[in-house]
Scaffold this active site. Structure first.
Site, mmCIF file in Angstrom:
data_model
loop_
_atom_site.group_PDB
_atom_site.id
_atom_site.type_symbol
_atom_site.label_atom_id
_atom_site.label_comp_id
_atom_site.label_asym_id
_atom_site.label_seq_id
_atom_site.Cartn_x
_atom_site.Cartn_y
_atom_site.Cartn_z
ATOM 1 N N HIS A 292 4.728 40.833 26.506
ATOM 2 C CA HIS A 292 4.379 40.605 25.098
ATOM 3 C C HIS A 292 3.513 41.758 24.626
ATOM 4 O O HIS A 292 2.549 42.120 25.295
ATOM 5 C CB HIS A 292 3.627 39.274 24.956
ATOM 6 C CG HIS A 292 3.076 39.018 23.585
ATOM 7 N ND1 HIS A 292 3.872 38.562 22.550
ATOM 8 C CD2 HIS A 292 1.840 39.164 23.070
ATOM 9 C CE1 HIS A 292 3.125 38.437 21.454
ATOM 10 N NE2 HIS A 292 1.887 38.789 21.744
ATOM 11 N N LYS B 223 3.549 27.801 18.031
ATOM 12 C CA LYS B 223 2.112 27.725 17.741
ATOM 13 C C LYS B 223 1.730 28.429 16.437
ATOM 14 O O LYS B 223 0.693 28.135 15.862
ATOM 15 C CB LYS B 223 1.298 28.294 18.916
ATOM 16 C CG LYS B 223 1.346 29.794 19.050
ATOM 17 C CD LYS B 223 0.030 30.352 19.636
ATOM 18 C CE LYS B 223 -0.106 31.824 19.337
ATOM 19 N NZ LYS B 223 0.525 32.718 20.281
ATOM 20 N N GLY C 272 5.070 39.738 18.403
ATOM 21 C CA GLY C 272 4.360 40.904 17.883
ATOM 22 C C GLY C 272 5.077 41.609 16.743
ATOM 23 O O GLY C 272 4.701 42.716 16.375
ATOM 24 N N GLU D 284 10.130 36.408 21.431
ATOM 25 C CA GLU D 284 9.293 35.284 20.962
ATOM 26 C C GLU D 284 8.621 35.594 19.632
ATOM 27 O O GLU D 284 7.393 35.625 19.540
ATOM 28 C CB GLU D 284 8.211 34.977 22.006
ATOM 29 C CG GLU D 284 8.714 34.585 23.366
ATOM 30 C CD GLU D 284 7.603 34.591 24.425
ATOM 31 O OE1 GLU D 284 6.411 34.779 24.075
ATOM 32 O OE2 GLU D 284 7.926 34.418 25.612
HETATM 33 C C1 LIG Z 1 1.301 33.875 19.813
HETATM 34 C C2 LIG Z 1 2.320 34.329 20.759
HETATM 35 C C3 LIG Z 1 3.533 34.927 20.316
HETATM 36 C C4 LIG Z 1 3.843 35.196 18.877
HETATM 37 O O1 LIG Z 1 3.148 36.284 18.454
HETATM 38 P P1 LIG Z 1 3.456 36.975 17.055
HETATM 39 O O2 LIG Z 1 2.615 38.184 17.086
HETATM 40 O O3 LIG Z 1 3.063 36.009 16.002
HETATM 41 O O4 LIG Z 1 4.917 37.268 17.050
HETATM 42 C C5 LIG Z 1 4.470 35.247 21.277
HETATM 43 N N1 LIG Z 1 4.256 35.031 22.590
HETATM 44 C C6 LIG Z 1 3.101 34.496 23.034
HETATM 45 C C7 LIG Z 1 2.916 34.313 24.491
HETATM 46 C C8 LIG Z 1 2.103 34.128 22.153
HETATM 47 O O5 LIG Z 1 0.964 33.600 22.604
#
Ligand SMILES: *Cc1c(COP(=O)(O)O)cnc(C)c1O
Length: 448
Positions: free
Chosen positions: A197, A69, A237, A271
């Site tokens: 997350h 995304k 993150g 992620e």
């Molecule tokens: C948007 C999102 C991420 C990615 O986040 P970043 O801060 O860009 O690494 C990871 N996991 C989930 C569930 C997200 O919605």
């Protein structure tokens, strides 16, 4: 967010040694100045390759699943597929995009916290089995529609329980985990691990300490229910700086050694989204209107530059209903670079920068000091690779900015040396001779 399926045709300029990103931007500023001054992106794919080697140098034990995304433009997905990352998808569209590149379903996880039944069915049909889940309601939908689902139980972290910093209030509490595990047992859904997350807005790496010990608790709890868990997902993150990645690693690696040691058969995944793409894209926007106001309109922030001095309000041809959408939820104050040359001793004025919508939410920079600019001048925003690519909104006449991809020959050779290839990308390369370097003194960027 829709991926750019219909403009899957793209080209990547391979830059000769004498040419750099700045030259490429100069070139396109020149071209766009002749053709209507639409905003545009330049994406340096070499930066993505570098982020990946950095990841492998610092946290090799954690397998990255790129969060689609953040940026689903075709060249980005293709290069990441070539690099061998997995993909974390939030929708059917994203899963389909990634699968078109030949990524196998084992390398795709489905991470939407609120899943539409038809999309769960789609995942089942194409063999995407690993998915996250944080409640009984979600579990029931999964049980009914995806017989082979392997669920990562999404637990909340301190960063998002009632935190005001984060808008992602997903994840179950530790207390509620027992209940969800019970339901999973009853519904005969396989729980294979834990996910959390921690958003990049959270500056406390201590949050990882709690999250990891909570995750360990859930692993133990799950064993009581007869589940054998073998996967831990530490979320995204990561901002992209080596420093932050090292800092997080410094906190988590001793804990991983204790709670999830190598040899325990537990696979650690993550992620990352912004991490890979943020610094790879630069956005050039054009100033379409300008207002002079009294300096005292600006009450906060910047020091007064002198009582009689004017302040300027500039309107740009891209804003929060276009490439700056992430401004609506994040409070980043990125100050752009002025593209035209100006003298070092040129006076600076209090300035604010706005998108074209005339909407009061459409403020991009509240307050900064810039030399006086004119309609037709260009501003350059760095670190625009994450959450910037949207379909045009009906709100105004927003034109989707063109995207120009490039890569330096050096980065390309490095990729070759590392044995990374992509046939599709190969087809899309064209060679940029060093003669594109244009002088900025032509005065082309200013409209009288
Ligand atoms: C948007 C999102 C991420 C990615 O986040 P970043 O801060 O860009 O690494 C990871 N996991 C989930 C569930 C997200 O919605």
């Amino acid at each position: 967010m829709k991926g750019f399926i219909d403009d899957a045709n793209y080209f990547i300029g391979l830059l000769d040694e004498g040419t750099n990103l700045g030259n490429v931007i100069d070139n396109y500023v020149y071209e766009h100045s002749l053709t209507g001054k639409n905003a545009f992106f330049v994406g340096d794919l070499g930066k993505i390759v570098k982020k990946h080697s950095q990841w492998q140098n610092v946290v090799a034990q954690i397998k990255p699943f790129y969060t689609v995304k953040c940026n689903s433009t075709p060249a980005v997905l293709e290069i990441l597929a070539a690099l061998g990352t997995g993909f974390a998808c939030s929708s059917k569209t994203e899963m389909a995009l990634v699968q078109e590149l030949g990524v196998s379903p084992e390398n795709i996880i489905y991470i939407s916290p609120c899943k539409q039944v038809s999309q769960i069915k789609y995942a089942a049909k194409v063999g995407v089995n690993i998915m996250t889940c944080d409640s009984e309601v979600e579990l029931k939908k999964i049980a009914r529609n995806h017989p082979n689902a392997k669920v990562l139980l999404h637990i909340a972290t301190e960063d998002n329980i009632g935190g005001e910093e984060s808008n992602m209030k997903f994840g179950t509490t530790l207390k509620n985990c027992r209940h969800v595990l019970e339901c999973a047992k009853e519904l005969d859904v396989q729980i294979i691990g834990v996910k959390f997350h921690i958003s990049s807005a959270c500056k406390e790496s201590q949050v990882y300490v709690h999250a990891l010990s909570d995750a360990r608790c859930v692993f133990d709890m799950a064993r009581e229910f007869g589940f054998t868990m073998n996967m831990l997902d530490i979320g995204g993150g990561f901002t992209g700086t080596e420093f932050q990645l090292e800092e997080v690693n410094h906190v988590i690696s001793p804990l991983l050694d204790v709670y999830f040691p190598e040899g325990s058969g537990i696979k650690i995944i993550s992620e990352p989204g912004s991490y890979y793409v943020s610094s790879a894209f630069t956005l050039a926007v054009n100033i379409i209107a300008k207002k002079v106001v009294k300096n005292d309109k600006f009450s906060s922030g910047v020091e007064k530059t002198g009582s009689d001095e004017p302040a300027f309000v500039y309107y740009m041809n891209d804003g929060v209903y276009g490439s700056f959408a992430s401004k609506l939820s994040e409070d980043l104050n990125t100050i752009p670079e002025v593209h035209k040359k100006y003298k070092e001793d040129e006076p600076l004025f209090t300035s604010s920068l706005w998108g074209p919508s005339c909407d009061e939410l459409d403020q991009i920079v509240e307050n900064c000091l810039l030399p006086e600019l004119n309609v037709g001048d260009w501003l350059i925003f760095d670190n625009m690779g994450a959450d910037s690519f949207h379909e045009p909104s009906a709100f105004n006449d927003f034109q989707k900015p063109a995207i120009y991809y490039m890569m330096s020959l050096n980065d390309w050779y490095e990729m070759q040396d590392a044995g990374i290839t992509s046939d599709t990308m190969m087809k899309n390369f064209f060679f940029v001779p060093s003669c594109i370097q244009l002088s900025q003194e032509d005065g082309f960027s200013t409209e009288a």
